[in-house]
Scaffold this motif. Structure first.
Motif, PDB file in Angstrom:
ATOM      1  N   ALA A 102      -0.429 -23.237 -16.132  1.00  0.00           N
ATOM      2  CA  ALA A 102       0.459 -22.078 -16.166  1.00  0.00           C
ATOM      3  C   ALA A 102      -0.319 -20.771 -16.161  1.00  0.00           C
ATOM      4  CB  ALA A 102       1.366 -22.151 -17.398  1.00  0.00           C
ATOM      5  N   GLU A 103      -1.492 -20.760 -16.763  1.00  0.00           N
ATOM      6  CA  GLU A 103      -2.291 -19.543 -16.857  1.00  0.00           C
ATOM      7  C   GLU A 103      -3.520 -19.672 -15.970  1.00  0.00           C
ATOM      8  OE1 GLU A 103      -3.158 -19.130 -20.956  1.00  0.00           O
ATOM      9  OE2 GLU A 103      -1.068 -18.907 -21.556  1.00  0.00           O
ATOM     10  N   PRO A 104      -3.740 -18.734 -15.050  1.00  0.00           N
ATOM     11  CA  PRO A 104      -4.890 -18.833 -14.145  1.00  0.00           C
ATOM     12  C   PRO A 104      -6.180 -18.399 -14.838  1.00  0.00           C
ATOM     13  CG  PRO A 104      -3.661 -16.841 -13.683  1.00  0.00           C
ATOM     14  CD  PRO A 104      -2.889 -17.564 -14.747  1.00  0.00           C
ATOM     15  N   SER A 105      -7.299 -18.868 -14.307  1.00  0.00           N
ATOM     16  CA  SER A 105      -8.610 -18.454 -14.801  1.00  0.00           C
ATOM     17  C   SER A 105      -9.403 -17.696 -13.737  1.00  0.00           C
ATOM     18  CB  SER A 105      -9.416 -19.674 -15.260  1.00  0.00           C
ATOM     19  OG  SER A 105      -9.589 -20.588 -14.191  1.00  0.00           O
ATOM     20  N   ALA A 106      -8.911 -17.660 -12.509  1.00  0.00           N
ATOM     21  CA  ALA A 106      -9.555 -16.938 -11.419  1.00  0.00           C
ATOM     22  C   ALA A 106      -8.486 -16.151 -10.667  1.00  0.00           C
ATOM     23  CB  ALA A 106     -10.288 -17.892 -10.474  1.00  0.00           C
ATOM     24  N   GLY A 107      -8.928 -15.082 -10.031  1.00  0.00           N
ATOM     25  CA  GLY A 107      -7.968 -14.242  -9.328  1.00  0.00           C
ATOM     26  C   GLY A 107      -8.576 -13.558  -8.119  1.00  0.00           C
ATOM     27  N   LEU A 108      -7.747 -12.800  -7.430  1.00  0.00           N
ATOM     28  CA  LEU A 108      -8.129 -12.072  -6.227  1.00  0.00           C
ATOM     29  C   LEU A 108      -7.749 -10.616  -6.405  1.00  0.00           C
ATOM     30  CD1 LEU A 108      -6.489 -14.623  -3.760  1.00  0.00           C
ATOM     31  CD2 LEU A 108      -8.862 -14.638  -4.482  1.00  0.00           C
ATOM     32  N   MET A 109      -8.590  -9.728  -5.933  1.00  0.00           N
ATOM     33  CA  MET A 109      -8.373  -8.296  -6.109  1.00  0.00           C
ATOM     34  C   MET A 109      -8.417  -7.598  -4.751  1.00  0.00           C
ATOM     35  SD  MET A 109     -10.394  -5.741  -8.721  1.00  0.00           S
ATOM     36  CE  MET A 109     -11.995  -6.343  -8.158  1.00  0.00           C
ATOM     37  N   ASP A 110      -7.514  -6.645  -4.559  1.00  0.00           N
ATOM     38  CA  ASP A 110      -7.472  -5.926  -3.287  1.00  0.00           C
ATOM     39  C   ASP A 110      -6.771  -4.594  -3.503  1.00  0.00           C
ATOM     40  OD1 ASP A 110      -7.975  -5.507  -0.620  1.00  0.00           O
ATOM     41  OD2 ASP A 110      -6.210  -6.563   0.095  1.00  0.00           O
ATOM     42  N   SER A 111      -6.890  -3.710  -2.518  1.00  0.00           N
ATOM     43  CA  SER A 111      -6.206  -2.419  -2.532  1.00  0.00           C
ATOM     44  C   SER A 111      -5.542  -2.194  -1.189  1.00  0.00           C
ATOM     45  CB  SER A 111      -7.190  -1.281  -2.835  1.00  0.00           C
ATOM     46  OG  SER A 111      -8.114  -1.130  -1.779  1.00  0.00           O
ATOM     47  N   GLN A 112      -4.526  -1.362  -1.196  1.00  0.00           N
ATOM     48  CA  GLN A 112      -3.773  -1.054   0.026  1.00  0.00           C
ATOM     49  C   GLN A 112      -3.331   0.396  -0.028  1.00  0.00           C
ATOM     50  OE1 GLN A 112       0.218  -2.666   0.299  1.00  0.00           O
ATOM     51  NE2 GLN A 112      -0.005  -3.049   2.486  1.00  0.00           N
ATOM     52  N   SER A 113      -3.668   1.164   0.985  1.00  0.00           N
ATOM     53  CA  SER A 113      -3.261   2.566   1.073  1.00  0.00           C
ATOM     54  C   SER A 113      -1.987   2.666   1.903  1.00  0.00           C
ATOM     55  CB  SER A 113      -4.365   3.421   1.697  1.00  0.00           C
ATOM     56  OG  SER A 113      -5.525   3.434   0.887  1.00  0.00           O
ATOM     57  N   VAL A 114      -1.020   3.427   1.406  1.00  0.00           N
ATOM     58  CA  VAL A 114       0.251   3.623   2.108  1.00  0.00           C
ATOM     59  C   VAL A 114       0.572   5.107   2.139  1.00  0.00           C
ATOM     60  CG1 VAL A 114       1.193   1.354   1.549  1.00  0.00           C
ATOM     61  CG2 VAL A 114       1.549   3.255  -0.022  1.00  0.00           C
ATOM     62  N   LYS A 115       1.305   5.513   3.162  1.00  0.00           N
ATOM     63  CA  LYS A 115       1.684   6.916   3.299  1.00  0.00           C
ATOM     64  C   LYS A 115       2.694   7.298   2.225  1.00  0.00           C
ATOM     65  CE  LYS A 115       0.873   7.225   8.298  1.00  0.00           C
ATOM     66  NZ  LYS A 115       1.485   7.518   9.614  1.00  0.00           N
ATOM     67  N   GLY A 116       2.560   8.509   1.726  1.00  0.00           N
ATOM     68  CA  GLY A 116       3.492   9.019   0.737  1.00  0.00           C
ATOM     69  C   GLY A 116       4.539   9.911   1.375  1.00  0.00           C
ATOM     70  N   ALA A 117       5.786   9.731   0.961  1.00  0.00           N
ATOM     71  CA  ALA A 117       6.874  10.567   1.467  1.00  0.00           C
ATOM     72  C   ALA A 117       6.812  11.943   0.806  1.00  0.00           C
ATOM     73  CB  ALA A 117       8.212   9.893   1.202  1.00  0.00           C
ATOM     74  N   ASP A 118       7.727  12.827   1.226  1.00  0.00           N
ATOM     75  CA  ASP A 118       7.732  14.172   0.655  1.00  0.00           C
ATOM     76  C   ASP A 118       8.166  14.172  -0.802  1.00  0.00           C
ATOM     77  OD1 ASP A 118      10.309  13.429   1.160  1.00  0.00           O
ATOM     78  OD2 ASP A 118      10.920  15.293   2.120  1.00  0.00           O
ATOM     79  N   THR A 119       8.716  13.058  -1.286  1.00  0.00           N
ATOM     80  CA  THR A 119       9.112  12.960  -2.688  1.00  0.00           C
ATOM     81  C   THR A 119       7.931  12.664  -3.605  1.00  0.00           C
ATOM     82  OG1 THR A 119       9.675  10.639  -2.265  1.00  0.00           O
ATOM     83  CG2 THR A 119      11.471  12.241  -2.187  1.00  0.00           C
ATOM     84  N   VAL A 120       6.778  12.318  -3.030  1.00  0.00           N
ATOM     85  CA  VAL A 120       5.576  12.035  -3.825  1.00  0.00           C
ATOM     86  C   VAL A 120       4.897  13.361  -4.137  1.00  0.00           C
ATOM     87  CG1 VAL A 120       3.354  10.864  -3.865  1.00  0.00           C
ATOM     88  CG2 VAL A 120       5.312   9.765  -2.778  1.00  0.00           C
ATOM     89  N   GLY A 121       4.748  13.676  -5.417  1.00  0.00           N
ATOM     90  CA  GLY A 121       4.170  14.949  -5.823  1.00  0.00           C
ATOM     91  C   GLY A 121       2.699  15.062  -5.451  1.00  0.00           C
ATOM     92  N   VAL A 122       2.241  16.306  -5.285  1.00  0.00           N
ATOM     93  CA  VAL A 122       0.862  16.547  -4.883  1.00  0.00           C
ATOM     94  C   VAL A 122      -0.110  16.109  -5.970  1.00  0.00           C
ATOM     95  CG1 VAL A 122       0.834  18.903  -5.777  1.00  0.00           C
ATOM     96  CG2 VAL A 122      -0.681  18.285  -3.892  1.00  0.00           C
ATOM     97  N   ASP A 123       0.334  16.045  -7.218  1.00  0.00           N
ATOM     98  CA  ASP A 123      -0.554  15.672  -8.316  1.00  0.00           C
ATOM     99  C   ASP A 123      -0.786  14.175  -8.398  1.00  0.00           C
ATOM    100  OD1 ASP A 123       2.151  15.447  -8.908  1.00  0.00           O
ATOM    101  OD2 ASP A 123       1.796  15.485 -11.076  1.00  0.00           O
TER     102      ASP A 123
END
Length: 286
Positions: A102-123
């Protein structure tokens, strides 16, 4: 009672039987308040409709409960950290169904960049010079089956190795809060997480193994280990609310990602067989 699905994202009866026990019990008022007006199943279906179709909360179809009510439940459950517990519980069920612990001992890590809409604040947004994307970056850790463990949303300008430090701290915090017996100590990642991060991870007693592409590779090729987390990113972006980032706050974006993972794991539990995609439909003219 069996219910006809009105929209594709709606939970089937079998899926609702899995999700319902994971929801909190209705709060009772000490003086005896009125019962909840709208069924919990319709609330969950409305949230999944937004996640899957990508519509605005104001654009919910009229046969759902009022959008103010749906959004109230969405924020209330997030304050109660419901999606965290649901992801953990469903992941354990799927792993046991697959014959894993039920509980893993190994994992996978990654990142993904996506475009932000105008509702996403500049900060809370940034520019990823490598991908040439102005928006946000999603950092995820999954188990070796590609099931979500933890997610973190940061500005797209954050380097992978810098964002991964916060991601690993979040993973460690989540495992301590969940009081897991087995903890993820070995992670597979791509070359963007190399260099100083590998040494820094040793302070958390975690090993990061960098899986690089074969030298001289041209075109698409399945990379060992990494393919599972790349598939998870594809599962997530199949939900149109996650095709870009439309959320004002990063915490809301993380909640949407967890709801998408909940849908994926619930359907995987109840389907009982591998998913099938519809074949091509030839265009016919009359």
């Amino acid at each position: 009672m069996a219910r006809v699905q009105r929209y594709p994202p709606d939970l089937s009866d079998a899926e609702w039987a899995v999700v319902e026990p994971l929801l909190p019990t209705p709060a009772s008022h000490p003086r005896g308040g009125r019962p909840e007006k709208h069924p919990r199943r319709e609330i969950v279906d409305a949230i999944l409709y937004v996640v899957r179709t990508g519509c605005a909360w104001r654009a919910l179809p009229a046969d759902f409960p009022p959008r103010e009510t749906v959004y109230w439940y969405f924020t209330r459950w997030e304050q109660q950290r419901l999606t965290f517990r649901m992801v953990d519980a469903l992941r354990a069920m799927v792993r046991e169904q697959a014959g894993r612990d039920a509980e893993p001992s190994a994992g996978l890590m990654d990142s993904q960049s996506v475009k932000g809409a105008d509702t996403v604040g500049v900060d809370t947004r940034g520019y990823d010079a490598g991908k040439k994307i102005n928006g946000r970056k999603r950092f995820i850790v999954t188990d070796t089956l590609g099931l979500l463990l933890v997610v973190l949303v940061l500005p797209a300008g954050v380097q992978d190795r810098d964002g991964a430090k916060r991601l690993l701290l979040e993973l460690r915090h989540r495992q301590i809060m969940a009081n897991t017996v087995r903890r993820v100590r070995h992670l597979f990642a791509d070359g963007g997480f190399a260099c100083t991060l590998v040494e820094w991870a040793h302070t958390l007693r975690t090993t990061i193994e960098i899986v690089r592409k074969p030298s001289g590779q041209r075109g698409f090729a399945v990379v060992p280990r990494r393919w599972a987390v790349e598939r998870t990113s594809a599962w997530l972006t199949a939900h149109r609310r996650l095709a870009g980032d439309y959320e004002r706050h990063p915490a809301t974006a993380e909640a949407i990602i967890r709801w998408a993972a909940i849908t994926t794991m619930t359907r995987r539990l109840t389907r009982g067989h591998a998913a099938t995609r519809p074949g091509p439909r030839p265009l016919t003219t009359r």
